[in-house]
Write a protein that holds these residues in place. Structure first.
Motif, PDB file in Angstrom:
ATOM      1  N   THR A 170       0.840  -1.197   0.000  1.00  0.00           N
ATOM      2  CA  THR A 170       0.000   0.000   0.000  1.00  0.00           C
ATOM      3  C   THR A 170       0.877   1.249   0.000  1.00  0.00           C
ATOM      4  N   GLU A 171       0.296   2.358  -0.415  1.00  0.00           N
ATOM      5  CA  GLU A 171       1.018   3.627  -0.401  1.00  0.00           C
ATOM      6  C   GLU A 171       1.361   4.043   1.031  1.00  0.00           C
ATOM      7  N   GLU A 172       0.501   3.671   1.984  1.00  0.00           N
ATOM      8  CA  GLU A 172       0.782   3.980   3.384  1.00  0.00           C
ATOM      9  C   GLU A 172       2.045   3.271   3.856  1.00  0.00           C
ATOM     10  N   ASN A 173       2.217   1.997   3.445  1.00  0.00           N
ATOM     11  CA  ASN A 173       3.426   1.260   3.817  1.00  0.00           C
ATOM     12  C   ASN A 173       4.661   1.806   3.102  1.00  0.00           C
ATOM     13  N   TRP A 174       4.474   2.285   1.859  1.00  0.00           N
ATOM     14  CA  TRP A 174       5.573   2.967   1.168  1.00  0.00           C
ATOM     15  C   TRP A 174       6.052   4.150   2.017  1.00  0.00           C
ATOM     16  N   ARG A 175       5.108   4.935   2.484  1.00  0.00           N
ATOM     17  CA  ARG A 175       5.438   6.122   3.274  1.00  0.00           C
ATOM     18  C   ARG A 175       6.194   5.734   4.548  1.00  0.00           C
ATOM     19  N   LYS A 176       5.759   4.695   5.244  1.00  0.00           N
ATOM     20  CA  LYS A 176       6.413   4.288   6.488  1.00  0.00           C
ATOM     21  C   LYS A 176       7.860   3.884   6.244  1.00  0.00           C
TER      22      LYS A 176
ATOM     23  N   ASP B 252      10.009   6.993   5.208  1.00  0.00           N
ATOM     24  CA  ASP B 252      10.235   7.848   6.382  1.00  0.00           C
ATOM     25  C   ASP B 252      11.306   7.249   7.286  1.00  0.00           C
TER      26      ASP B 252
ATOM     27  N   SER C  41       4.410   3.589  -8.211  1.00  0.00           N
ATOM     28  CA  SER C  41       4.106   4.108  -6.880  1.00  0.00           C
ATOM     29  C   SER C  41       4.225   5.624  -6.894  1.00  0.00           C
TER      30      SER C  41
ATOM     31  N   ILE D 112       4.064   7.562  -4.237  1.00  0.00           N
ATOM     32  CA  ILE D 112       4.916   7.975  -3.116  1.00  0.00           C
ATOM     33  C   ILE D 112       6.394   7.833  -3.486  1.00  0.00           C
TER      34      ILE D 112
ATOM     35  N   GLY E 128       8.087  14.480   6.729  1.00  0.00           N
ATOM     36  CA  GLY E 128       6.983  13.638   7.175  1.00  0.00           C
ATOM     37  C   GLY E 128       6.758  13.812   8.654  1.00  0.00           C
TER      38      GLY E 128
END
Length: 541
Positions: free
Chosen positions: A265-271, A274, A295, A297, A309
């Motif tokens: 997911t894009e949320e996991n990409w962000r984590k 970061d 992706s 992100i 972030g």
């Protein structure tokens, strides 16, 4: 007597103790004993004193955050709870306690509170005394000084570059001849199935691996916020060694390599992004990125000189220089145009149906690369290239990638200078890994059949041609619609696919020129609006 001793004597006098000694003064002046710092209501003075002690004991700052360096070279945030016990390894925090006799005081060691630790960590008095660190090196790497000289970093903290170099025991030859360097590097990669080796012995794909090695080793030659190209390693089959190539590049310089799966997911990409940025990671390796890869992100990350972030489990924000070079590996790896232009694509071809049947004389593994003697040999070869390139006047690359000119002139310039090929040699669009562009060229080639000067098409004709050539299969979702008489009708896209495909044809590629496989140059454009819209294909040569 020292300023610290004067200050402690002054405080002792305030407590009714004689100025000629006492436990606190003896602790400061006795070699090998920890300094004593009193816990007081006024935290600014405590922050200044503790900051002075810890500035020489492994604490640094990065973007106004206190950090320490882990044994593997990662930057680790200093949290308030960790800070309390970290301090006790380097100093003694205490309170004065009245003794049994009048005027008698003793020092009682006491751990500071979490609130005091949190306040000190954020205070200007503490942060201002810490050395700023921009990156951590695990071997001596080349750095460009303010006066223009290129030299290897010393071990420990380098104030000018703000780089800390760990002494990991990997010391390489500084005087290896360039010819020997070429021999060493060619021997390592000679059995990889690059598939494009010329009669001269040169290979574009091998040159990409070498430029990746040099860009990691000589990373300090560019500023932390400079734009850097990234790397894809793909193959038509398993067992080609694509992941091993990325590991060779990373392990040679860093001594280790973490491999991560592709986030779902894009949320996991962000984590992940970061976390890696906060740790000052010089690389991120995503393995098994098979098929089409996209992706938003990651695309934003690749273009950003700094990454911002929110810290996990916190409301505080961060903004740090983006140090990481991104590596992707996968079978039949294809990426979106936005991602493709920020990567160099090393593509390998395995001829054997069964990869196990390949005959390999010198088996290489990540464990082999981790050996200090192997790393020393490769590092010596890399330094030989940098050293001789510098002596030759730092010649630039024969070609560059737009937006990455400085990077190309340094690292691709080194590879070309060393006679090891051209990593920026252009590829046919169908081999570039940019599947969208390859599909567009294939679609236009289909539409251009029999066209001498120009031709106009309506939307459904373009959809039919795309499906005929199996172009944009990942985008063209829909179903067959039969005619009123039951005869076979035409393929109708879903509303979402219709909008995406139409926008791509008009907004992304409208007015653009393309070179077809037969050498013709064509211009693609649109005419009219809404229901009356048509598409024009014009042959320019």
């Amino acid at each position: 007597m020292s300023d610290v001793a004067d200050e402690i004597n002054s405080r002792l006098a305030e407590k009714g103790l004689p100025p000629d000694g006492g436990p606190a003064l003896r602790a400061v002046e006795s070699e090998g004993e920890l300094p004593f710092i009193e816990l007081r209501p006024v935290l600014s003075q405590m922050a200044r004193e503790i900051g002075g002690v810890l500035s020489q004991n492994g604490v640094f700052c990065r973007q106004r955050s206190a950090m320490t360096i882990s044994p593997d070279g990662r930057l680790v945030d200093m949290t308030p709870r960790r800070f309390r016990t970290y301090c006790e390894d380097h100093l003694v925090t205490f309170r004065w306690e009245a003794g049994k006799k009048p005027g008698e005081f003793t020092q009682r060691p006491q751990t500071m509170t979490v609130e005091a630790a949190a306040t000190i960590l954020e205070s200007d008095q503490f942060i201002g005394r810490q050395r700023e660190v921009t990156r951590v090196a695990t071997v001596r790497q080349p750095v460009k000084r303010k006066d223009g000289r290129i030299e290897l970093l010393p071990y420990g903290y380098d104030a000018e570059s703000k780089i800390y170099t760990l002494d990991t025991g990997v010391e390489f030859d500084h005087d290896l001849p360039l010819e020997e360097a070429r021999t060493i590097l060619r021997a390592i990669f000679r059995e990889f199935p690059f598939g494009d080796r010329k009669a001269t012995g040169l290979s574009r794909n091998e040159a990409i691996v070498l430029v990746a090695l040099l860009s990691m080793f000589a990373a300090p030659l560019m500023s932390p916020t400079a734009r850097r190209l990234n790397f894809m390693f793909s193959s038509n089959s398993v067992g080609s060694g694509k992941t091993l190539l990325a590991q060779i590049v990373i392990i040679t310089v860093l001594g280790m390599c973490d491999v991560q799966p592709v986030p779902e997911t894009e949320e996991n990409w962000r984590k992940i992004l970061d976390t890696e940025c906060l740790a000052g990671s010089p690389y991120i390796l995503f393995d098994d990125c098979n098929g089409f890869f996209k992706s938003q992100i990651l695309n934003a990350f690749l273009t950003a000189p700094t990454w911002s972030g929110r810290r996990m489990h916190s409301q505080s924000k961060f903004a740090v220089p983006k140090l990481a070079t991104v590596f992707l590996t996968g079978n039949n790896l294809e990426v979106s145009p936005d991602v493709s232009r920020r990567f160099l694509h090393c593509k390998m071809v395995v001829d054997e149906a069964d990869p196990q049947s390949r005959k390999i004389e010198n088996v290489i593994s990540d464990e082999w690369v981790e050996r200090p003697e192997v790393r020393c040999q490769v590092l010596a070869a890399l330094w030989a290239i940098v050293r001789e390139w510098d002596k030759a006047g730092r010649p630039g690359a024969s070609r560059t990638v737009r937006g990455y000119e400085a990077w190309c002139n340094i690292y691709a310039g080194m590879v070309t200078f060393a006679g090891l090929g051209d990593p920026l040699e252009p590829l046919p669009v169908e081999e570039s890994g940019n599947s969208e562009m390859a599909d567009m060229v294939a679609l236009l080639a289909e539409l251009a059949k029999g066209v001498d000067e120009r031709a106009e098409f309506v939307f459904h004709q373009i959809v039919d041609a795309a499906r005929e050539r199996n172009c944009f299969a990942w985008m063209l979702e829909g179903k067959e619609v039969r005619g009123e008489d039951g005869d076979h009708g035409r393929f109708v896209l879903t509303a979402k696919a219709n909008s995406r495909f139409g926008k791509m044809l008009s907004e992304q590629y409208g007015g653009k020129k393309f070179t077809l496989p037969d050498g013709r140059i064509v211009r693609w454009d649109e005419r009219g609006k809404k229901r009356g819209k048509t598409y024009l294909l014009e042959v320019l040569n």
